[in-house]
Design an enzyme around this catalytic site. Sequence first.
Site, PDB file in Angstrom:
ATOM      1  N   GLY A  44       0.760  -1.247   0.000  1.00 43.06           N
ATOM      2  CA  GLY A  44       0.000   0.000   0.000  1.00 43.06           C
ATOM      3  C   GLY A  44       0.784   1.286   0.000  1.00 43.06           C
ATOM      4  O   GLY A  44       0.182   2.368  -0.111  1.00 43.06           O
TER       5      GLY A  44
ATOM      6  N   GLU B 243       3.967  -6.523   1.991  1.00 37.82           N
ATOM      7  CA  GLU B 243       3.612  -6.948   0.627  1.00 37.82           C
ATOM      8  C   GLU B 243       3.585  -5.772  -0.339  1.00 37.82           C
ATOM      9  O   GLU B 243       2.576  -5.530  -1.007  1.00 37.82           O
ATOM     10  CB  GLU B 243       2.224  -7.610   0.634  1.00 37.82           C
ATOM     11  CG  GLU B 243       2.072  -8.802   1.551  1.00 37.82           C
ATOM     12  CD  GLU B 243       0.614  -9.257   1.692  1.00 37.82           C
ATOM     13  OE1 GLU B 243      -0.299  -8.591   1.152  1.00 37.82           O
ATOM     14  OE2 GLU B 243       0.386 -10.275   2.357  1.00 37.82           O
ATOM     15  N   PRO B 244       4.658  -5.012  -0.450  1.00 37.18           N
ATOM     16  CA  PRO B 244       4.612  -3.830  -1.317  1.00 37.18           C
ATOM     17  C   PRO B 244       4.621  -4.196  -2.795  1.00 37.18           C
ATOM     18  O   PRO B 244       5.366  -5.084  -3.213  1.00 37.18           O
ATOM     19  CB  PRO B 244       5.900  -3.084  -0.966  1.00 37.18           C
ATOM     20  CG  PRO B 244       6.835  -4.150  -0.505  1.00 37.18           C
ATOM     21  CD  PRO B 244       5.982  -5.196   0.174  1.00 37.18           C
ATOM     22  N   GLY B 245       3.785  -3.537  -3.554  1.00 42.14           N
ATOM     23  CA  GLY B 245       3.771  -3.728  -4.999  1.00 42.14           C
ATOM     24  C   GLY B 245       4.196  -2.438  -5.685  1.00 42.14           C
ATOM     25  O   GLY B 245       5.332  -2.281  -6.128  1.00 42.14           O
ATOM     26  N   ARG B 246       3.276  -1.493  -5.710  1.00 43.67           N
ATOM     27  CA  ARG B 246       3.484  -0.234  -6.420  1.00 43.67           C
ATOM     28  C   ARG B 246       4.811   0.455  -6.077  1.00 43.67           C
ATOM     29  O   ARG B 246       5.522   0.933  -6.953  1.00 43.67           O
ATOM     30  CB  ARG B 246       2.329   0.716  -6.066  1.00 43.67           C
ATOM     31  CG  ARG B 246       2.359   2.025  -6.837  1.00 43.67           C
ATOM     32  CD  ARG B 246       1.334   3.026  -6.252  1.00 43.67           C
ATOM     33  NE  ARG B 246       0.092   2.441  -5.885  1.00 43.67           N
ATOM     34  CZ  ARG B 246      -1.014   2.412  -6.649  1.00 43.67           C
ATOM     35  NH1 ARG B 246      -1.006   2.991  -7.825  1.00 43.67           N
ATOM     36  NH2 ARG B 246      -2.111   1.832  -6.208  1.00 43.67           N
TER      37      ARG B 246
ATOM     38  N   ARG C 256      -5.360   2.986 -15.891  1.00 39.52           N
ATOM     39  CA  ARG C 256      -5.446   3.737 -14.625  1.00 39.52           C
ATOM     40  C   ARG C 256      -6.109   5.108 -14.771  1.00 39.52           C
ATOM     41  O   ARG C 256      -6.933   5.468 -13.925  1.00 39.52           O
ATOM     42  CB  ARG C 256      -4.067   3.885 -13.975  1.00 39.52           C
ATOM     43  CG  ARG C 256      -3.399   2.569 -13.640  1.00 39.52           C
ATOM     44  CD  ARG C 256      -2.221   2.720 -12.686  1.00 39.52           C
ATOM     45  NE  ARG C 256      -2.673   3.044 -11.350  1.00 39.52           N
ATOM     46  CZ  ARG C 256      -2.630   4.234 -10.803  1.00 39.52           C
ATOM     47  NH1 ARG C 256      -2.121   5.249 -11.453  1.00 39.52           N
ATOM     48  NH2 ARG C 256      -3.101   4.418  -9.596  1.00 39.52           N
TER      49      ARG C 256
ATOM     50  N   TYR D 189      -9.394   5.081 -12.491  1.00 43.25           N
ATOM     51  CA  TYR D 189      -9.265   5.721 -11.160  1.00 43.25           C
ATOM     52  C   TYR D 189      -9.150   7.231 -11.231  1.00 43.25           C
ATOM     53  O   TYR D 189      -8.839   7.860 -10.224  1.00 43.25           O
ATOM     54  CB  TYR D 189      -8.002   5.219 -10.444  1.00 43.25           C
ATOM     55  CG  TYR D 189      -7.815   3.731 -10.438  1.00 43.25           C
ATOM     56  CD1 TYR D 189      -8.700   2.892  -9.767  1.00 43.25           C
ATOM     57  CD2 TYR D 189      -6.729   3.151 -11.086  1.00 43.25           C
ATOM     58  CE1 TYR D 189      -8.497   1.526  -9.758  1.00 43.25           C
ATOM     59  CE2 TYR D 189      -6.526   1.789 -11.073  1.00 43.25           C
ATOM     60  CZ  TYR D 189      -7.420   0.987 -10.410  1.00 43.25           C
ATOM     61  OH  TYR D 189      -7.220  -0.376 -10.400  1.00 43.25           O
TER      62      TYR D 189
ATOM     63  N   CYS E 164     -12.618   3.388 -29.165  1.00 43.90           N
ATOM     64  CA  CYS E 164     -13.935   4.001 -29.355  1.00 43.90           C
ATOM     65  C   CYS E 164     -14.673   4.183 -28.037  1.00 43.90           C
ATOM     66  O   CYS E 164     -15.693   3.529 -27.780  1.00 43.90           O
ATOM     67  CB  CYS E 164     -14.754   3.116 -30.288  1.00 43.90           C
ATOM     68  SG  CYS E 164     -13.841   2.737 -31.770  1.00 43.90           S
TER      69      CYS E 164
ATOM     70  N   TYR F  24       0.872  -1.603 -12.208  1.00 45.42           N
ATOM     71  CA  TYR F  24      -0.529  -1.640 -12.649  1.00 45.42           C
ATOM     72  C   TYR F  24      -0.696  -1.021 -14.041  1.00 45.42           C
ATOM     73  O   TYR F  24      -1.704  -0.390 -14.333  1.00 45.42           O
ATOM     74  CB  TYR F  24      -1.443  -0.968 -11.614  1.00 45.42           C
ATOM     75  CG  TYR F  24      -1.268  -1.579 -10.239  1.00 45.42           C
ATOM     76  CD1 TYR F  24      -1.626  -2.898 -10.000  1.00 45.42           C
ATOM     77  CD2 TYR F  24      -0.696  -0.854  -9.177  1.00 45.42           C
ATOM     78  CE1 TYR F  24      -1.448  -3.489  -8.753  1.00 45.42           C
ATOM     79  CE2 TYR F  24      -0.508  -1.435  -7.928  1.00 45.42           C
ATOM     80  CZ  TYR F  24      -0.879  -2.745  -7.723  1.00 45.42           C
ATOM     81  OH  TYR F  24      -0.696  -3.316  -6.492  1.00 45.42           O
TER      82      TYR F  24
HETATM   83  N1  LLP Z   1      -1.248  -7.219  -0.864  1.00 46.60           N
HETATM   84  C1  LLP Z   1      -2.532  -7.370  -1.214  1.00 46.60           C
HETATM   85  C2  LLP Z   1      -3.341  -8.390  -0.536  1.00 46.60           C
HETATM   86  C3  LLP Z   1      -3.095  -6.562  -2.205  1.00 46.60           C
HETATM   87  O1  LLP Z   1      -4.372  -6.698  -2.542  1.00 46.60           O
HETATM   88  C4  LLP Z   1      -2.288  -5.587  -2.859  1.00 46.60           C
HETATM   89  C5  LLP Z   1      -2.820  -4.718  -3.901  1.00 46.60           C
HETATM   90  C6  LLP Z   1      -0.935  -5.487  -2.468  1.00 46.60           C
HETATM   91  C7  LLP Z   1      -0.460  -6.302  -1.467  1.00 46.60           C
HETATM   92  C8  LLP Z   1       0.011  -4.496  -3.095  1.00 46.60           C
HETATM   93  O2  LLP Z   1      -0.413  -3.189  -2.841  1.00 46.60           O
HETATM   94  P1  LLP Z   1       0.487  -1.941  -3.304  1.00 46.60           P
HETATM   95  O3  LLP Z   1       1.750  -1.953  -2.479  1.00 46.60           O
HETATM   96  O4  LLP Z   1       0.762  -2.090  -4.736  1.00 46.60           O
HETATM   97  O5  LLP Z   1      -0.367  -0.771  -3.027  1.00 46.60           O
HETATM   98  N2  LLP Z   1      -4.777  -1.391  -9.693  1.00 46.60           N
HETATM   99  C9  LLP Z   1      -4.732  -0.379  -8.659  1.00 46.60           C
HETATM  100  C10 LLP Z   1      -4.103  -0.898  -7.382  1.00 46.60           C
HETATM  101  C11 LLP Z   1      -4.796  -2.126  -6.845  1.00 46.60           C
HETATM  102  C12 LLP Z   1      -4.117  -2.712  -5.640  1.00 46.60           C
HETATM  103  C13 LLP Z   1      -4.675  -4.061  -5.330  1.00 46.60           C
HETATM  104  N3  LLP Z   1      -4.049  -4.747  -4.244  1.00 46.60           N
HETATM  105  C14 LLP Z   1      -4.007   0.841  -9.186  1.00 46.60           C
HETATM  106  O6  LLP Z   1      -3.609   0.838 -10.339  1.00 46.60           O
HETATM  107  O7  LLP Z   1      -3.877   1.846  -8.469  1.00 46.60           O
END
Ligand code: LLP
Length: 430
Positions: free
Chosen positions: A252, A289-292, A328, A332, A358, A386
């Site tokens: 997050g 669990e960092p993604g972004r 995105r 969003y 379109c 994403y």
């Molecule tokens: N762990 C879980 C259980 C999650 O559902 C997510 C993201 C993460 C970790 C990673 O979160 P992050 O660090 O990336 O914030 N498509 C959207 C974001 C959706 C996030 C879904 N879950 C966007 O483009 O903003």
Amino acid sequence: MNPISSAPAQPAGYPHFHYQNGALHAEGVPLQMLAERLGTPLYVYSRAALQAAWESYRVAVAGRDVLVCYGMKANSNLAVLKEFARLGAGFDIVSGGELHRVLAVGADPAKVVFSGVGKQAWEMRKALEADVKCFNVESEAELHLLSDVAVSLGKTARVSLRVNPDVDAGTHPYISTGLKENKFGIAIADAPRVYRAAAALPGLHVTGVDCHIGSQITDVAPYLDALDKLLDLIDGLRAAGIAIEHLDLGGGLGIRYTDETPLQPATLLGQVYERLDARGWGHLKLIMEPGRSLVGNAGVLLTTVQFLKHAEARNFAIVDAAMNDLIRPTLYDAWHGVLPVQPRGGATQEYDVVGPVCESGDWLARQRALAVERGDVLAIESTGAYGMVMAGNYNTRPRPAEVMVDGTEFHVIRQRETVQDLLRGETTLP
Ligand code: LLP
């Protein structure tokens, strides 16, 4: 959530995308050259930017027992996964497909956690066979299915319950997940009872507590609120004889798209450690669990201006990337910077940058001051997370290629899709 304003003069994220001799580069590689050699739309990632993002976590967890599991849904290209595996990352997966990818790059299953609200039996089976570290279970029904599957395989599933702490992450409603009206997790009030049920089921071994409260969070407060609630729960579980070995705080952490102040891992974790120590849980293993925040600023999407259209109310720069390549903005209302790859001098005009699909919702950026001509290449910033993973084939548009820059070299890490690829698997009636 994002203001409409003109693009920042300098790239938003890591310094790995920068102007040099009047041309935008990724590390040592001019982006114009990549566009010419590989075509557009094209996702370009910087390996050094991935490494720098990883380093910000490595430094923040030094000296503590923390497992950083990359939330690979943000960008699951095999080259990206392999790089993080090499750096020592674990992985947070949400499907059997994602499990397949991490196994394909040789990641250690002992560092893989399996999240997701709708896991199917086959996915559980695969994950049990791989012996992943933990299942983050989101409902009682899932708990029972997991127990059945584990028993049928003669295995034990390590489980965490994903608890919904009912905190407001202060982010876009579509990416806020820790409120009680969200579909995610088990309500915190129900958690003690569900933990007792889990402890009594065959084939399960309770090991952790998990939460994930949302995405693109820039404030520490919601994390600390969630942490306090989870520690209360863990205290209660201990009193009931259920030992918790780890606490998973999810992902997050927000990044900079425009003028946000990103939440640094060291800032967040520093305060988390302080709270854990104060409450006597300093020894508790943490999972993140960092993604972004590991990939978002490490990528740009290159696109070429096809036409300029000066309509009565707006100017449009019609580009060759579209909502199917980067959803995105329209999904969003997200703001991504737009940078000319080879800026031309002269007066700017205000443009909406739109794709050929379109749909009126097919826009990438609105009301940006740009000096552009047909054929110019633009870089859509901060699209490492994403971006490609959410791309689709609407309007029978093949998905972009992906390339990884490494110093002065580059490697195509995913070929551009072809129309032939899209037709594969379809047949007409006999
Ligand atoms: N762990 C879980 C259980 C999650 O559902 C997510 C993201 C993460 C970790 C990673 O979160 P992050 O660090 O990336 O914030 N498509 C959207 C974001 C959706 C996030 C879904 N879950 C966007 O483009 O903003």
